[in-house]
Design an enzyme around this catalytic site. Structure first.
Site, PDB file in Angstrom:
ATOM      1  CG  ASP A   1     -11.780 -11.952   5.631  1.00 38.37           C
ATOM      2  OD1 ASP A   1     -12.452 -12.346   6.593  1.00 38.37           O
ATOM      3  OD2 ASP A   1     -10.733 -11.295   5.769  1.00 38.37           O
TER       4      ASP A   1
ATOM      5  CD  GLU B   1      -2.539  -1.397   2.578  1.00 40.07           C
ATOM      6  OE1 GLU B   1      -3.644  -1.972   2.615  1.00 40.07           O
ATOM      7  OE2 GLU B   1      -1.920  -1.058   3.600  1.00 40.07           O
TER       8      GLU B   1
END
Length: 228
Positions: A192, A11
């Site tokens: 998730d 990131e």
């Protein structure tokens, strides 16, 4: 100057790829990157895993750079059935779900709460809408635990039923930002959904997509926030 704190190296690298005039500085074994994102000066760093590492990084950041606001990006596990992988969660507040002094203080001792900055929250919502990203706004649960077992999920949702997702760094960053009086917002991409089946995505595929999108998200947030 706006600080962008990333949870994962991929990131941080995605953000730096959009920057220019990057200057690296090491303080206390932590690397910080002063740069220009779009037209605005930013300072980027990795939080490290867990609330303590995140607090160390944030403290060094705030002690050594003129930070006006903090954007914290990263990954979380969703806790609501209406969420999907790659949805975005924008914090209105953060709770350290594993902070517990209830043996002394009763129910009031469960959780340490920190409020995100409303202007940063609204800026993030506007950018999510512009980028057509599905998003959820509310409470982020943070603790020094990787949440994967049913009993862990049940405890978080029982103690803090409004929690939208769980992760491991936001509590330290939010706690530190509150101590120094610096506005913050936490933005999490969902890898998730703990309460749903059939929602998995290969993590490498997820991380690449989420990181590239987060970098673009940050660039737009920085530009919009500075102009307000």
């Amino acid at each position: 100057m706006i600080a962008i704190i990333s949870a994962m190296n991929i990131e941080n690298e995605a953000i730096l790829a959009l920057c220019h005039d990057v200057k690296e500085k090491t303080i206390g074994n932590k690397k910080f990157y002063e740069a220009v994102l779009g037209d605005e000066k930013v300072i980027c760093c990795l939080s490290g895993c867990g609330k303590v590492n995140a607090t160390i990084s944030t403290t060094l950041l705030l002690e050594h750079f003129p930070v006006d606001a903090i954007l914290n990006i990263g990954t979380a596990g969703g806790l609501k059935e209406d969420e999907n992988v790659l949805d975005c969660v924008i914090s209105t507040s953060v709770v350290e779900h594993d902070f517990d002094t209830s043996a002394l203080d009763g129910e009031a001792g469960k959780g340490a709460f920190f409020e995100a900055d409303p202007l940063l929250v609204n800026t993030a919502k506007t950018v999510a809408e512009e980028m057509k990203i599905a998003y959820h706004v509310g409470l982020i649960a943070s603790g020094d635990q990787f949440i994967s077992h049913d009993e862990q999920i049940s405890k978080i949702l029982n103690d803090f039923p409004e929690s939208l997702c769980s992760e491991m760094e936001a509590g330290g960053i939010a706690h530190c930002a509150a101590h120094y009086g610096v506005p913050f917002v936490v933005i999490r991409s969902l890898s998730d959904i703990a309460v749903k089946e059939g929602n998995e995505m290969d993590f490498e595929e997820y991380a690449k997509k989420a990181s590239e999108r987060s970098a673009q998200f940050c660039e737009k947030c920085v530009a919009r926030y500075v102009k307000k």
